[in-house]
Design a protein around this motif. Sequence first.
Motif, PDB file in Angstrom:
ATOM      1  N   SER A  42       1.235  -0.784   0.116  1.00  0.00           N
ATOM      2  CA  SER A  42       0.485  -0.173   0.047  1.00  0.00           C
ATOM      3  C   SER A  42       0.940   1.414  -0.090  1.00  0.00           C
ATOM      4  N   ASN A  43       2.229   1.383  -0.290  1.00  0.00           N
ATOM      5  CA  ASN A  43       3.182   2.593  -0.246  1.00  0.00           C
ATOM      6  C   ASN A  43       3.050   3.003   1.747  1.00  0.00           C
ATOM      7  N   ILE A  44       3.290   2.560   2.025  1.00  0.00           N
ATOM      8  CA  ILE A  44       2.749   3.432   3.721  1.00  0.00           C
ATOM      9  C   ILE A  44       3.941   4.367   4.129  1.00  0.00           C
ATOM     10  N   GLN A  45       3.246   5.212   4.076  1.00  0.00           N
ATOM     11  CA  GLN A  45       4.080   6.359   4.177  1.00  0.00           C
ATOM     12  C   GLN A  45       4.730   6.507   5.537  1.00  0.00           C
ATOM     13  N   PRO A  46       6.124   7.285   5.921  1.00  0.00           N
ATOM     14  CA  PRO A  46       6.442   8.576   5.344  1.00  0.00           C
ATOM     15  C   PRO A  46       6.955   7.855   4.080  1.00  0.00           C
ATOM     16  N   LYS A  47       7.323   8.556   3.441  1.00  0.00           N
ATOM     17  CA  LYS A  47       7.762   8.146   1.299  1.00  0.00           C
ATOM     18  C   LYS A  47       9.245   8.140   1.576  1.00  0.00           C
ATOM     19  N   ASN A  48       9.649   7.336   0.641  1.00  0.00           N
ATOM     20  CA  ASN A  48      11.604   6.858   0.683  1.00  0.00           C
ATOM     21  C   ASN A  48      12.424   8.484   0.438  1.00  0.00           C
ATOM     22  N   ALA A  49      13.543   7.718   1.088  1.00  0.00           N
ATOM     23  CA  ALA A  49      14.381   9.098   0.918  1.00  0.00           C
ATOM     24  C   ALA A  49      14.523   9.625  -0.676  1.00  0.00           C
ATOM     25  N   ASP A  50      14.859  10.270  -1.024  1.00  0.00           N
ATOM     26  CA  ASP A  50      15.741  10.336  -2.599  1.00  0.00           C
ATOM     27  C   ASP A  50      16.634   9.646  -3.021  1.00  0.00           C
ATOM     28  N   SER A  51      17.466   9.407  -1.840  1.00  0.00           N
ATOM     29  CA  SER A  51      18.487   8.588  -2.273  1.00  0.00           C
ATOM     30  C   SER A  51      18.458   6.858  -2.373  1.00  0.00           C
ATOM     31  N   THR A  52      17.044   6.699  -1.974  1.00  0.00           N
ATOM     32  CA  THR A  52      16.880   5.789  -2.070  1.00  0.00           C
ATOM     33  C   THR A  52      16.089   5.353  -2.868  1.00  0.00           C
ATOM     34  N   ILE A  53      14.895   6.098  -3.307  1.00  0.00           N
ATOM     35  CA  ILE A  53      14.299   5.669  -4.869  1.00  0.00           C
ATOM     36  C   ILE A  53      15.667   6.056  -5.705  1.00  0.00           C
ATOM     37  N   ALA A  54      16.129   6.575  -5.754  1.00  0.00           N
ATOM     38  CA  ALA A  54      17.488   6.470  -6.641  1.00  0.00           C
ATOM     39  C   ALA A  54      18.146   4.809  -7.080  1.00  0.00           C
ATOM     40  N   LYS A  55      18.568   4.046  -5.734  1.00  0.00           N
ATOM     41  CA  LYS A  55      19.281   3.603  -5.363  1.00  0.00           C
ATOM     42  C   LYS A  55      18.309   2.117  -5.604  1.00  0.00           C
ATOM     43  N   LYS A  56      16.916   2.191  -5.403  1.00  0.00           N
ATOM     44  CA  LYS A  56      16.138   0.990  -5.991  1.00  0.00           C
ATOM     45  C   LYS A  56      15.439   1.451  -6.762  1.00  0.00           C
ATOM     46  N   GLY A  57      15.107   2.515  -7.637  1.00  0.00           N
ATOM     47  CA  GLY A  57      14.584   2.884  -8.760  1.00  0.00           C
ATOM     48  C   GLY A  57      13.281   2.911  -8.954  1.00  0.00           C
ATOM     49  N   SER A  58      12.758   2.978  -7.399  1.00  0.00           N
ATOM     50  CA  SER A  58      11.002   3.002  -7.263  1.00  0.00           C
ATOM     51  C   SER A  58      10.769   4.063  -5.961  1.00  0.00           C
ATOM     52  N   SER A  59       9.656   4.061  -6.147  1.00  0.00           N
ATOM     53  CA  SER A  59       9.189   5.099  -4.696  1.00  0.00           C
ATOM     54  C   SER A  59       8.681   4.280  -3.390  1.00  0.00           C
ATOM     55  N   LYS A  60       8.394   3.230  -4.132  1.00  0.00           N
ATOM     56  CA  LYS A  60       7.559   2.412  -3.408  1.00  0.00           C
ATOM     57  C   LYS A  60       8.113   1.375  -2.156  1.00  0.00           C
ATOM     58  N   THR A  61       7.396   1.820  -1.159  1.00  0.00           N
ATOM     59  CA  THR A  61       8.178   2.093  -0.145  1.00  0.00           C
ATOM     60  C   THR A  61       7.716   0.373   0.768  1.00  0.00           C
ATOM     61  N   LEU A  62       8.715  -0.061   1.638  1.00  0.00           N
ATOM     62  CA  LEU A  62       8.857  -1.340   1.901  1.00  0.00           C
ATOM     63  C   LEU A  62       8.588  -2.446   1.001  1.00  0.00           C
TER      64      LEU A  62
END
Length: 135
Positions: free
Chosen positions: A98-118
């Motif tokens: 369900s994309n639990i907040q808080p959102k991923n850090a920008d560095s995490t999004i860049a590393k995994k290529g997705s903004s989907k949390t968990l």
Amino acid sequence: MSKELLKAIDKVEIHAGIIHDKENKGVSVTDYAIFNEFGTSTIEARPFLQTAFNENQKKYEGIIKNIYEKALDGKDIDIDINKLGELMVNDIKEKISSNIQPKNADSTIAKKGSSKTLIDTGIMRSSIEYRVVHV
């Protein structure tokens, strides 16, 4: 229905979560789940286990009531107990997705290529299981 049977039903527990630990990228999936559930100094808490339970508690209570009623009528309840376990697993997996907040850090999004949390590899979500325990 005998008192013994009611006592036996009271000793049935359904455990849902990560039952069999796996390793992903050198980290235990159980540890990863704990880090996300409660947070760490570098990971914000994104509780998915407790939240899934809390959000579905009334539903589970209704199902458990029905299980007791079936048992009182002398009907087999094993299938119902297992269906409840499967439902709990599905509810936890839906919460993870369900994309639990808080959102991923920008560095995490860049590393995994997705903004989907968990969700990175999907191993934590696929590790959610249940088991019926007689205590």
